[in-house]
Write a protein that holds these residues in place. Structure first.
Motif, PDB file in Angstrom:
ATOM      1  N   PRO A   1      91.565 -17.604 -21.934  1.00 58.08           N
ATOM      2  CA  PRO A   1      92.848 -17.910 -22.593  1.00 58.08           C
ATOM      3  C   PRO A   1      92.710 -18.730 -23.870  1.00 58.08           C
ATOM      4  N   ILE A   2      91.699 -19.574 -23.948  1.00 57.44           N
ATOM      5  CA  ILE A   2      91.498 -20.386 -25.150  1.00 57.44           C
ATOM      6  C   ILE A   2      91.177 -19.491 -26.336  1.00 57.44           C
ATOM      7  N   PHE A   3      90.251 -18.560 -26.133  1.00 59.08           N
ATOM      8  CA  PHE A   3      89.820 -17.703 -27.236  1.00 59.08           C
ATOM      9  C   PHE A   3      90.879 -16.653 -27.571  1.00 59.08           C
ATOM     10  N   GLU A   4      91.600 -16.211 -26.562  1.00 56.95           N
ATOM     11  CA  GLU A   4      92.699 -15.288 -26.812  1.00 56.95           C
ATOM     12  C   GLU A   4      93.743 -15.943 -27.709  1.00 56.95           C
ATOM     13  N   MET A   5      94.053 -17.218 -27.448  1.00 56.83           N
ATOM     14  CA  MET A   5      95.028 -17.920 -28.275  1.00 56.83           C
ATOM     15  C   MET A   5      94.487 -18.149 -29.683  1.00 56.83           C
ATOM     16  N   ALA A   6      93.215 -18.523 -29.798  1.00 55.87           N
ATOM     17  CA  ALA A   6      92.623 -18.710 -31.127  1.00 55.87           C
ATOM     18  C   ALA A   6      92.692 -17.418 -31.933  1.00 55.87           C
ATOM     19  N   SER A   7      92.444 -16.299 -31.281  1.00 54.78           N
ATOM     20  CA  SER A   7      92.521 -15.012 -31.966  1.00 54.78           C
ATOM     21  C   SER A   7      93.952 -14.706 -32.399  1.00 54.78           C
ATOM     22  N   LYS A   8      94.914 -14.956 -31.515  1.00 56.62           N
ATOM     23  CA  LYS A   8      96.323 -14.704 -31.847  1.00 56.62           C
ATOM     24  C   LYS A   8      96.771 -15.554 -33.032  1.00 56.62           C
ATOM     25  N   LEU A   9      96.316 -16.802 -33.054  1.00 51.36           N
ATOM     26  CA  LEU A   9      96.701 -17.713 -34.124  1.00 51.36           C
ATOM     27  C   LEU A   9      95.871 -17.516 -35.385  1.00 51.36           C
ATOM     28  N   ASP A  10      94.807 -16.738 -35.275  1.00 51.95           N
ATOM     29  CA  ASP A  10      93.870 -16.506 -36.373  1.00 51.95           C
ATOM     30  C   ASP A  10      93.278 -17.820 -36.884  1.00 51.95           C
ATOM     31  N   VAL A  11      92.827 -18.657 -35.948  1.00 53.59           N
ATOM     32  CA  VAL A  11      92.131 -19.894 -36.315  1.00 53.59           C
ATOM     33  C   VAL A  11      90.725 -19.860 -35.728  1.00 53.59           C
ATOM     34  N   PRO A  12      89.764 -20.480 -36.399  1.00 58.46           N
ATOM     35  CA  PRO A  12      88.375 -20.425 -35.928  1.00 58.46           C
ATOM     36  C   PRO A  12      88.098 -21.407 -34.803  1.00 58.46           C
ATOM     37  N   VAL A  13      87.060 -21.087 -34.034  1.00 55.72           N
ATOM     38  CA  VAL A  13      86.545 -21.968 -32.990  1.00 55.72           C
ATOM     39  C   VAL A  13      85.179 -22.455 -33.445  1.00 55.72           C
ATOM     40  N   TYR A  14      85.052 -23.751 -33.644  1.00 53.17           N
ATOM     41  CA  TYR A  14      83.786 -24.346 -34.079  1.00 53.17           C
ATOM     42  C   TYR A  14      83.021 -24.787 -32.840  1.00 53.17           C
ATOM     43  N   PHE A  15      81.823 -24.257 -32.638  1.00 55.53           N
ATOM     44  CA  PHE A  15      80.977 -24.664 -31.516  1.00 55.53           C
ATOM     45  C   PHE A  15      80.064 -25.801 -31.966  1.00 55.53           C
ATOM     46  N   HIS A  16      80.164 -26.917 -31.270  1.00 56.44           N
ATOM     47  CA  HIS A  16      79.408 -28.113 -31.636  1.00 56.44           C
ATOM     48  C   HIS A  16      78.470 -28.505 -30.499  1.00 56.44           C
ATOM     49  N   PRO A  17      77.285 -29.019 -30.817  1.00 53.35           N
ATOM     50  CA  PRO A  17      76.342 -29.418 -29.756  1.00 53.35           C
ATOM     51  C   PRO A  17      76.834 -30.616 -28.962  1.00 53.35           C
ATOM     52  N   SER A  18      76.257 -30.756 -27.778  1.00 55.78           N
ATOM     53  CA  SER A  18      76.427 -31.963 -26.982  1.00 55.78           C
ATOM     54  C   SER A  18      75.202 -32.093 -26.083  1.00 55.78           C
ATOM     55  N   PHE A  19      75.177 -33.132 -25.265  1.00 55.18           N
ATOM     56  CA  PHE A  19      74.026 -33.391 -24.413  1.00 55.18           C
ATOM     57  C   PHE A  19      73.771 -32.227 -23.464  1.00 55.18           C
ATOM     58  N   ILE A  20      72.513 -31.899 -23.294  1.00 52.30           N
ATOM     59  CA  ILE A  20      72.139 -30.824 -22.390  1.00 52.30           C
ATOM     60  C   ILE A  20      71.898 -31.383 -20.995  1.00 52.30           C
ATOM     61  N   ASP A  21      71.815 -30.491 -20.017  1.00 53.94           N
ATOM     62  CA  ASP A  21      71.614 -30.899 -18.636  1.00 53.94           C
ATOM     63  C   ASP A  21      70.308 -31.699 -18.502  1.00 53.94           C
ATOM     64  N   PRO A  22      70.327 -32.819 -17.753  1.00 53.94           N
ATOM     65  CA  PRO A  22      69.113 -33.633 -17.611  1.00 53.94           C
ATOM     66  C   PRO A  22      67.910 -32.862 -17.084  1.00 53.94           C
ATOM     67  N   SER A  23      68.142 -31.858 -16.227  1.00 54.36           N
ATOM     68  CA  SER A  23      67.012 -31.082 -15.706  1.00 54.36           C
ATOM     69  C   SER A  23      66.349 -30.263 -16.808  1.00 54.36           C
ATOM     70  N   VAL A  24      67.158 -29.795 -17.787  1.00 58.39           N
ATOM     71  CA  VAL A  24      66.606 -29.066 -18.920  1.00 58.39           C
ATOM     72  C   VAL A  24      65.817 -30.016 -19.821  1.00 58.39           C
ATOM     73  N   THR A  25      66.363 -31.207 -20.037  1.00 55.57           N
ATOM     74  CA  THR A  25      65.631 -32.224 -20.795  1.00 55.57           C
ATOM     75  C   THR A  25      64.286 -32.508 -20.154  1.00 55.57           C
ATOM     76  N   GLN A  26      64.287 -32.695 -18.852  1.00 54.71           N
ATOM     77  CA  GLN A  26      63.042 -33.017 -18.153  1.00 54.71           C
ATOM     78  C   GLN A  26      62.043 -31.874 -18.251  1.00 54.71           C
ATOM     79  N   HIS A  27      62.513 -30.653 -18.108  1.00 53.97           N
ATOM     80  CA  HIS A  27      61.611 -29.495 -18.078  1.00 53.97           C
ATOM     81  C   HIS A  27      60.989 -29.217 -19.447  1.00 53.97           C
ATOM     82  N   TYR A  28      61.792 -29.283 -20.495  1.00 55.71           N
ATOM     83  CA  TYR A  28      61.318 -28.877 -21.813  1.00 55.71           C
ATOM     84  C   TYR A  28      60.802 -30.031 -22.677  1.00 55.71           C
TER      85      TYR A  28
END
Length: 334
Positions: free
Chosen positions: A155-182
């Motif tokens: 529903p979020i993306f459907e509304m963004a499309s209807k309104l013709d506004v962009p969705v900006y994807f921004h980073p955030s903290f990753i899962d601690p298990s991924v941090t530990q592994h990599y």
């Protein structure tokens, strides 16, 4: 030359206080004491994050930036329990709109949404755009280890499309298990682990995967008008477009090649990584219509924020599009 930057961050003292009252200061992801100290000593102060009248305007004037598109930084209610997030996001968008009104020719804004309740989030996006005149939405990281390709969030993306506004994807903290592994090792400190797993590499990898998953999910066949914005020169994905086509096209069931969706529906910004080789590469991969300028203020305050634009290989028309024209079109700034 007019300059607009589109990934510039803001926080509200009122909203930060409301977040702390709702969930306590323990809402910070699990990080080591060393990494926490590093963050506390290197991140901008709350005063700088909240400022829209003094240091921010001085920075913009110094580097000849005409307009910033503001979005919430680390102190964001997006991923809180919907029981509190719905109201907090409404309040946060109201506060952002107030900040923009202090200088409406210099600022625009991206909404924050309570993604744990996608129906409420879609309703709030509609309000933020139609009533508060915000220019899109910024989604940060993922929600409870669910990426945004999950149909739960449609529903979020459907509304963004209807309104013709962009969705900006921004980073955030990753899962601690991924941090530990990599990224963890006895060969370096916890601070180095923290940097590698966040701004150094890890969260760029993570949000790049976010965009890849959106394409692989087929959402652009359902919502061909949907526009995504990806910072940090596309979070590593553009280097692999041809590879992804070669490996996926025979199996993914999409109507187009992976790279066709990416080049049509995704827009790229540098987020303050002002590198001429990367700009030239993205120009070749994406074309001039899909490149938009950003600084990532105040997390980044590059000394070449203005002069970088004077030393590109872009044609005059391409430079105007990169510096302001594409932003005006995609974010409806006119």
């Amino acid at each position: 030359m007019k300059i607009i930057t589109v990934e510039e961050h803001f926080e509200s003292a009122k909203i930060t206080q409301e977040i702390n009252q709702a969930v306590g200061k323990a809402a910070m992801p699990n990080v080591s004491k060393e990494m926490l100290h590093y963050m506390q000593t290197t991140l901008p102060t709350p005063e700088i994050m909240q400022d829209v009248t003094k240091e921010r305007i001085a920075f913009m004037d110094k580097y000849e930036i005409n307009q910033q598109i503001l979005s919430y930084g680390n102190s964001s209610p997006q991923n809180l329990d919907p029981k509190v997030a719905v109201k907090l996001c409404q309040d946060a968008n109201d506060e952002l709109a107030k900040a923009i009104k202090t200088n409406p020719t210099r600022f625009a804004g991206l909404a924050v949404l309570p993604v744990g309740d996608p129906t409420a989030a879609a309703t709030e996006l509609k309000r933020a755009v139609n009533e508060l005149h915000l220019n899109g939405v910024l989604l940060k990281g993922n929600y409870q280890n669910k990426y945004f390709d999950d149909s739960f969030f449609f529903p979020i993306f459907e509304m963004a499309s209807k309104l013709d506004v962009p969705v900006y994807f921004h980073p955030s903290f990753i899962d601690p298990s991924v941090t530990q592994h990599y990224f963890a090792s006895d060969n370096w400190s916890d601070v180095v682990t923290g940097i590698l797993s966040t701004a150094g590499y890890g969260w760029h990898m993570d949000v790049g995967i976010q965009v890849m998953r959106m394409i692989a999910s087929g959402i652009f066949d359902k919502l061909p008008n949907l526009k995504l914005v990806s910072g940090h020169w596309g979070e590593l994905v553009p280097m692999f477009l041809e590879r992804l086509d070669d490996e996926l096209d025979a199996y993914d069931g999409l109507k187009k090649s992976f790279s066709d969706y990416y080049r049509n529906n995704v827009y790229i910004t540098p987020s303050g990584i002002l590198s001429k080789p990367q700009l030239n590469f993205l120009l070749a991969e994406m074309g001039p219509e899909h490149l938009i300028y950003s600084i990532d203020y105040p997390y980044k305050q590059p000394e070449n924020a203005r002069t970088f634009l004077d030393h590109t290989d872009l044609t005059p028309d391409q430079l105007e599009a990169f510096a302001h024209g594409n932003a005006e079109q995609i974010f409806h700034l006119n």
